[in-house]
Scaffold this motif. Sequence first.
Motif, PDB file in Angstrom:
ATOM      1  N   LEU A  39      69.027  30.419  20.917  1.00 31.57           N
ATOM      2  CA  LEU A  39      69.153  30.820  22.229  1.00 31.57           C
ATOM      3  C   LEU A  39      70.621  30.285  22.775  1.00 31.57           C
ATOM      4  O   LEU A  39      70.973  29.078  22.529  1.00 31.57           O
ATOM      5  CB  LEU A  39      68.035  29.848  22.973  1.00 31.57           C
ATOM      6  CG  LEU A  39      68.039  29.652  24.608  1.00 31.57           C
ATOM      7  CD1 LEU A  39      67.836  31.110  25.040  1.00 31.57           C
ATOM      8  CD2 LEU A  39      67.172  28.649  25.030  1.00 31.57           C
ATOM      9  N   SER A  40      71.191  31.145  23.387  1.00 29.36           N
ATOM     10  CA  SER A  40      72.606  30.707  23.613  1.00 29.36           C
ATOM     11  C   SER A  40      72.903  31.301  25.115  1.00 29.36           C
ATOM     12  O   SER A  40      72.916  32.596  25.101  1.00 29.36           O
ATOM     13  CB  SER A  40      73.557  31.607  22.501  1.00 29.36           C
ATOM     14  OG  SER A  40      74.861  31.245  23.152  1.00 29.36           O
ATOM     15  N   LEU A  41      72.967  30.341  26.072  1.00 32.52           N
ATOM     16  CA  LEU A  41      73.577  30.686  27.416  1.00 32.52           C
ATOM     17  C   LEU A  41      74.520  29.972  27.806  1.00 32.52           C
ATOM     18  O   LEU A  41      74.666  29.688  28.881  1.00 32.52           O
ATOM     19  CB  LEU A  41      72.214  30.321  28.138  1.00 32.52           C
ATOM     20  CG  LEU A  41      70.724  30.866  27.882  1.00 32.52           C
ATOM     21  CD1 LEU A  41      69.746  30.280  28.562  1.00 32.52           C
ATOM     22  CD2 LEU A  41      70.991  32.242  28.249  1.00 32.52           C
ATOM     23  N   HIS A  42      75.604  29.616  27.083  1.00 31.95           N
ATOM     24  CA  HIS A  42      76.747  29.011  27.276  1.00 31.95           C
ATOM     25  C   HIS A  42      77.555  29.570  28.350  1.00 31.95           C
ATOM     26  O   HIS A  42      77.718  30.649  28.091  1.00 31.95           O
ATOM     27  CB  HIS A  42      77.617  28.359  25.935  1.00 31.95           C
ATOM     28  CG  HIS A  42      77.973  29.380  25.144  1.00 31.95           C
ATOM     29  ND1 HIS A  42      77.237  30.150  24.559  1.00 31.95           N
ATOM     30  CD2 HIS A  42      79.284  29.835  25.228  1.00 31.95           C
ATOM     31  CE1 HIS A  42      78.139  30.972  23.899  1.00 31.95           C
ATOM     32  NE2 HIS A  42      79.207  30.874  24.323  1.00 31.95           N
ATOM     33  N   LEU A  43      78.450  28.862  28.836  1.00 29.99           N
ATOM     34  CA  LEU A  43      79.548  29.295  29.731  1.00 29.99           C
ATOM     35  C   LEU A  43      78.899  30.144  30.845  1.00 29.99           C
ATOM     36  O   LEU A  43      79.199  31.146  30.883  1.00 29.99           O
ATOM     37  CB  LEU A  43      80.577  29.910  28.914  1.00 29.99           C
ATOM     38  CG  LEU A  43      82.069  29.394  29.079  1.00 29.99           C
ATOM     39  CD1 LEU A  43      83.135  29.797  28.159  1.00 29.99           C
ATOM     40  CD2 LEU A  43      82.371  29.932  30.615  1.00 29.99           C
ATOM     41  N   ASN A  44      78.028  29.766  31.475  1.00 28.61           N
ATOM     42  CA  ASN A  44      77.626  30.590  32.916  1.00 28.61           C
ATOM     43  C   ASN A  44      77.566  29.528  33.904  1.00 28.61           C
ATOM     44  O   ASN A  44      78.133  28.575  33.968  1.00 28.61           O
ATOM     45  CB  ASN A  44      76.092  31.168  32.589  1.00 28.61           C
ATOM     46  CG  ASN A  44      76.115  32.340  31.736  1.00 28.61           C
ATOM     47  OD1 ASN A  44      76.331  33.224  32.360  1.00 28.61           O
ATOM     48  ND2 ASN A  44      75.693  32.411  30.360  1.00 28.61           N
ATOM     49  N   ASN A  45      76.895  30.045  34.941  1.00 30.25           N
ATOM     50  CA  ASN A  45      76.751  28.882  36.152  1.00 30.25           C
ATOM     51  C   ASN A  45      75.299  28.496  36.145  1.00 30.25           C
ATOM     52  O   ASN A  45      74.588  28.301  37.501  1.00 30.25           O
ATOM     53  CB  ASN A  45      77.235  29.817  37.366  1.00 30.25           C
ATOM     54  CG  ASN A  45      78.661  30.099  37.207  1.00 30.25           C
ATOM     55  OD1 ASN A  45      79.415  29.123  37.111  1.00 30.25           O
ATOM     56  ND2 ASN A  45      79.108  31.180  37.434  1.00 30.25           N
ATOM     57  N   LEU A  46      74.493  28.252  35.218  1.00 24.43           N
ATOM     58  CA  LEU A  46      73.132  28.140  35.541  1.00 24.43           C
ATOM     59  C   LEU A  46      72.880  26.525  35.840  1.00 24.43           C
ATOM     60  O   LEU A  46      74.026  25.741  35.394  1.00 24.43           O
ATOM     61  CB  LEU A  46      72.501  28.100  34.036  1.00 24.43           C
ATOM     62  CG  LEU A  46      72.525  29.546  33.272  1.00 24.43           C
ATOM     63  CD1 LEU A  46      72.220  29.556  31.870  1.00 24.43           C
ATOM     64  CD2 LEU A  46      71.588  30.498  34.147  1.00 24.43           C
ATOM     65  N   SER A  47      72.022  26.383  36.724  1.00 26.39           N
ATOM     66  CA  SER A  47      71.503  25.016  37.251  1.00 26.39           C
ATOM     67  C   SER A  47      70.040  24.805  36.875  1.00 26.39           C
ATOM     68  O   SER A  47      69.356  25.344  36.446  1.00 26.39           O
ATOM     69  CB  SER A  47      71.911  25.009  38.711  1.00 26.39           C
ATOM     70  OG  SER A  47      71.207  25.919  39.208  1.00 26.39           O
ATOM     71  N   GLY A  48      69.652  23.696  37.270  1.00 27.76           N
ATOM     72  CA  GLY A  48      68.430  23.184  37.217  1.00 27.76           C
ATOM     73  C   GLY A  48      68.086  22.445  35.836  1.00 27.76           C
ATOM     74  O   GLY A  48      69.409  22.009  35.313  1.00 27.76           O
TER      75      GLY A  48
END
Length: 862
Positions: free
Chosen positions: A242-251
């Motif tokens: 699972l790779s979601l790095h360098l985004n604008n995710l929050s929570g």
Amino acid sequence: MVSAFASQNLILMAFLQLLVVFILLFGSLLMRLVESVTPSRRMIVGNETDRLALLEFKKQKYDDPYGALSSWNDSIHFCNWVGITCSHRHRQRVISLDLQGKGLGGNISPSIGNLTFLHSLDIGNNTFHGKIPQEISNLIRLQYITLRNNTLQGEIPTSLANCTGLRRIYFSYNNLVGKIPIELFTSLSKLEEIYIFSNGLTGEIPASFGNISSVRVISLGENELQGSIPESFGQLTNLFFLSLHLNNLSGKFPLSLHNLSSLETISLAINHLHGSLPRDIGLTLPNLKFLAIARNLFSGRIPNFISNISTIKLIDLTENSFVGPVPNNLENLQNLQKFSIDGNQCGIGEADDLGFVNSLVNCTNLEILGIAENGFKGPLPNFKANLSTRLSQLILGRNQISGTIPTRIGNLFNLAALGLEGNFLEGNIPSVVGKLQKLQILLLNENRLSGQIPSSIGNLTLLYKLNLQKNSLNGSIPSSIGNCQQLQYLSLFNNSLQGPIPKQLFLISSLSIFLNLSSNSLVGSLPIEIGNLKSLSGIDISKNRLSGEIPYSIGDCNGLESLYMGREVPTKGIFGNASAIFMNGNDKLCGGIAELHLPACTNHGSTKREKSNALKIVLMIIGVAFGFLLMSSFLTLYWIRRSNSKPPSTPLIGERSLNLSYKDLFQTTGGFSSANFIGSGSFGSVYKGIINQDETIVAVKVLNLQNSRLYKSFTAECKALRNIRHRNLVKILTSCSSIDSKGKDFKAFVYEFMPNGSLDDWMHLPVEANNHSRSLTILQRLNIAIDVASALDYLHHNCYAPIVHCDLKPSNVLLNRDMTAHVSDFGLARLLLEPNDKSSQTQTSTIGIKGSIGYAASGYYT
């Protein structure tokens, strides 16, 4: 007679029956025999569809540098064309199209949708642009699609959901935008891997993602995704990456994901996620290998159970808000390679804050240990002999560590970077530091160190950054520092150093970034050897007790941009041009050329020099008078140019180190958009960009690494540009060499932007877009010739080592806003080493024509 007729009928019926049996037995064999000689019309029609689709696909290509599609013609059957695989079951129907890494450019033809038997489509690592055609929905048998590393634009087509057999999607490294289609995750029930990282995707991650239980890999990093990570991800029981790095995710990070025992990689760095790590993380994620959650808003303590994850290789919690002690039971992490918690609030202010370091003694694979910028107190542990000898980076700066530097630090003989800056360390710098012969960065600045700089510092021959500023060091600067021939940055600012500056220091030709010796008690004169530092950008020797004249040889420091010192100003070299230097803030300076308006120096040596200068001026005037008829035009134009020259109008990057990642460059150039496209060549493409910090305009040259020769070109250009600086050479601001999670290389150079383009444009493009004539006056042509000659003279005679450009042509001569010429592109540059240089024995011959195909300037034959 009736009997005879009946007999004949019986015979006829028997013959017919026999014929039927024969047909049944041998009919199929005959049909195959016929087909082997002459294809059936039905088969020809089916094959024709695929052949025409492929030919239409070929028509869309505007670039085929390697001739990959040259075999796509009627001289051979299309099943034998390059990149084509046909089915054995469905005879002569295309089932695989593999053109990855062929350098192809153009749009993807909608005819691709006519290859209805296609199982695998791979056109990655090319330069395809435009949108992904909607007709791709016709490929209902498609299982694998690879479009990665192109310049595709637009949104992901919703029609892709019709390809219900899809198992793997590879769309990474493109310019795709828009939201992730929800339709993909309601119909692609067989999907296993989805790679769409490094694009421009926006919106939220669809919660329906969690319905596809077969998913094993989700890679959506380096986009602009928002919202939270769906809780439904916890249903993906086969998920291991699972790779979601360098985004604008929050929570918060979903608690349901902590129960996925299959997870091996969690990469969430550089988002706005918050929450804490669960206490039982070592029990619920027993197979975890990579935990990268740096630069988020996570808080709480680092759980003790993390030591149960014996498979873990990387723990990166950098720049969060973790607090409290670090678990001191990390000895079970025998596969650990990197442990970084820089930029948190760890530590409880007790003497044994760093006790956990010695718990890493069994982690024999540890290479990086970073605990800088926390609240650790107490002394450094006296590193045990069996602490990983593979340790290459030990980063402990910006804490409250006290005591002395332990002598056993010499056991870490593989260290390349040692950072102890900004602590409360006392005592001497131990001489055992000289045992760390692989050291490249040594930061001991801003402590309370005293005593002399050990002469063993000269053993660190690979060192390129040394910072000892703001301590209480005394004694003289050891002459052995001259052995550090890779040194680029040296700061001894604000100590109590005494004695003269050793001339060996000025024999380090690699010094190029900054040399700071200010605020000490150094005496004597400035050695004449300072002229060897031809590439040095800045020097500060102010606030010392130096005396004597500034040596004239400082004029040979062609790369000098800032100079801080006292007393007199030379008149030779670069100091002969008032428009090229600034004397602001130095009210005690004297001498120099008249245009600087500095007070005259009153000492005897100054008077002699003024007389000498006056005599030279008289002789010059006499010479000009005698040669006026032949040289008046040249001299007039030359001095007009000198008097009118100005500093570059484009704002430049300052003294700070400029580090730009692939993501930074992607954003700087608007996603490498066509609107910022400047030009291209065999090397790759050039884009205009703006550095957000100070709105500096730059040019980004992205190399096309499908051409294997460009790896060597990148190395050559780095080597050539590392230590050269001249007003007529395009200034390189930084370079970017990175590797993605799949091991794919990205290499680029960032240069000062030249708004007036190349000399080639002015010579061969007579009219601009605004219909203004583009022509060069005689004065401009002469100035450009002088600029180019000055640059070549510097490269050949005044550089740290003679450099042959090997690719000088009008397109590599760039013009700034004031039409000052700058030589660029050192991809083919060759360093000419001295005859006694050991490496000269291994230099390969470069005889032959170099440069662009179809053009060979005379200099290429050198």
